[in-house]
Write a protein that holds these residues in place. Sequence first.
Motif, PDB file in Angstrom:
ATOM      1  N   UNK A 127      47.115  80.850  65.960  1.00 18.03           N
ATOM      2  CA  UNK A 127      46.643  80.051  64.987  1.00 18.03           C
ATOM      3  C   UNK A 127      46.854  80.654  63.569  1.00 18.03           C
ATOM      4  N   UNK A 128      47.239  82.053  63.586  1.00 23.26           N
ATOM      5  CA  UNK A 128      47.270  83.017  62.491  1.00 23.26           C
ATOM      6  C   UNK A 128      48.841  83.058  62.157  1.00 23.26           C
ATOM      7  N   UNK A 129      49.672  82.480  63.119  1.00 22.95           N
ATOM      8  CA  UNK A 129      51.067  82.782  62.546  1.00 22.95           C
ATOM      9  C   UNK A 129      51.569  81.752  61.685  1.00 22.95           C
ATOM     10  N   UNK A 130      51.869  82.195  60.432  1.00 22.10           N
ATOM     11  CA  UNK A 130      52.198  81.342  59.322  1.00 22.10           C
ATOM     12  C   UNK A 130      53.623  80.681  59.437  1.00 22.10           C
ATOM     13  N   UNK A 131      54.511  81.050  60.453  1.00 21.11           N
ATOM     14  CA  UNK A 131      55.657  80.549  60.356  1.00 21.11           C
ATOM     15  C   UNK A 131      56.176  79.473  61.349  1.00 21.11           C
TER      16      UNK A 131
ATOM     17  N   UNK B 102      48.938  69.970  63.250  1.00 20.66           N
ATOM     18  CA  UNK B 102      49.613  71.303  63.643  1.00 20.66           C
ATOM     19  C   UNK B 102      50.844  71.152  63.063  1.00 20.66           C
ATOM     20  N   UNK B 103      51.234  70.844  61.798  1.00 24.03           N
ATOM     21  CA  UNK B 103      52.829  70.945  61.515  1.00 24.03           C
ATOM     22  C   UNK B 103      52.699  71.480  60.118  1.00 24.03           C
ATOM     23  N   UNK B 104      53.263  72.540  59.813  1.00 20.05           N
ATOM     24  CA  UNK B 104      53.602  73.047  58.396  1.00 20.05           C
ATOM     25  C   UNK B 104      54.403  72.519  57.685  1.00 20.05           C
ATOM     26  N   UNK B 105      54.310  72.548  56.220  1.00 21.71           N
ATOM     27  CA  UNK B 105      55.088  71.819  55.276  1.00 21.71           C
ATOM     28  C   UNK B 105      56.532  71.966  55.399  1.00 21.71           C
ATOM     29  N   UNK B 106      56.739  73.537  55.583  1.00 22.02           N
ATOM     30  CA  UNK B 106      58.295  73.771  55.611  1.00 22.02           C
ATOM     31  C   UNK B 106      58.893  73.254  56.897  1.00 22.02           C
TER      32      UNK B 106
ATOM     33  N   UNK C  18      47.957  78.587  55.314  1.00 24.78           N
ATOM     34  CA  UNK C  18      48.833  78.633  56.444  1.00 24.78           C
ATOM     35  C   UNK C  18      50.100  77.647  56.095  1.00 24.78           C
ATOM     36  N   UNK C  19      49.941  76.782  54.991  1.00 21.58           N
ATOM     37  CA  UNK C  19      50.965  75.720  54.816  1.00 21.58           C
ATOM     38  C   UNK C  19      50.982  74.556  55.633  1.00 21.58           C
ATOM     39  N   UNK C  20      49.739  74.425  56.349  1.00 14.32           N
ATOM     40  CA  UNK C  20      49.594  73.084  57.217  1.00 14.32           C
ATOM     41  C   UNK C  20      49.255  71.841  56.260  1.00 14.32           C
ATOM     42  N   UNK C  21      49.899  70.809  56.971  1.00  9.68           N
ATOM     43  CA  UNK C  21      49.523  69.516  56.060  1.00  9.68           C
ATOM     44  C   UNK C  21      47.990  68.992  56.904  1.00  9.68           C
TER      45      UNK C  21
END
Length: 416
Positions: free
Chosen positions: A412-416, A25-29, A18-21
Amino acid sequence: MGSRVEGAAAGGDYGRRTGRIGFLPLRRHNALLGLWTVVWFLLVARSGGVSWHYLRQGEQLLFGDAPGGGLSLYARHPELQIGPVSLLAARLFAPFPPQTGQLLAEAVMSALGLLMLILVGRTAAQHYLGTGTNHRRLQQRILIAGLAFIPMWVEVSVRFAHLDDALALFFTTLAVYSLSRGRSTAVGVWLALAADSKPWALSFAALLLVLPQGRRLRVSALFCALVAVAWLPFYLGNLDSVAAARFVIPNQPASSLRWLGVSAPSTPPWDRPAQLSLGLVLGALAVLRGRWPAVVLLGADARILLDPSVYTYYTASVLLGTLIWDAVGQRRLVPWWSWIALLSLYGGTLLIPSDPARGLVRLGFVVLSTAYVLLWPTSRKRTRQRTRTRARTRAAEPVDPPSEWPAPLPSSTIGA
């Protein structure tokens, strides 16, 4: 002990997917785009707030008892091309000292730009639900497009501090997000708030045509009612308020209008209605062509094509349009149109010394981008895939919601 290791491994695998750190609840991008926003804010803040005084003047006139204010605001001050919702929002910063209020407003508007990137990413994830879209690639696409979007967003939010334009684009983004989630009423409300923040946002009302036929008329009526509630009191309170619609600005040498043969020194009387009409027509064509993610870009194209001015903050609306198109309307990893817009419209302003040449670049971008999003053929494979997805979605939906809307994607499944 073994279960803990397995749990940690599973958590790490989820984070990679998912790109989470970690478990944040924060994604890398999004974290990278947040840092990019802070960098640009710090670079521009010292010279920012060019037009903030208009917002302060407008909210003081609207809510104070000074002569020429109240419902006579637009009759006495037609130069304040600012919607009442924006003046109400500017009122929130009035209790602070002027410099502090301006800085807070710029910081809030900058944060809205980052939120818009997240909303567009989630819109794209919802739009491609069930198509096998790689969410990591989608996140990369949002990151690359966001790197182009943020500099222009800081131009409107910090350098010029145009709260009205920022709110119009933010509410439009919320309308696009609500559209992807099947929230018909919210679409009408957000589009109305956009038009009540800045009149030129009316061209984005073409998004109403995307709504299911059974709801389109009701939501359109709600949209019209909310626009009327915001603007009619001024026209009924002072009939001279129509002067605001006739307000003119200089026709600058670098405008596209010059290449269209319009050499009048200021705004022609037909120009504003033509902007709105062209934006709505192009948006309607995009919807008819099944390319509704292009509506915002086409509305922005109509604005910069026919506007006599060439302020750089105008480009923020174009970059929002290319962002939505690159993220939702296409599936390429590299969001070419976002970077083409940034380099040609903003880069051209900085690097091309000739006014006529800059006008030609603006005209060329409008023609090429409009032709591409309306006329470029959609691949048959993608069309077949979308057809199968819609069929699966209809079969899985309960009877109550209209069949045109996809089922909501769990957050929880939304990747962006």
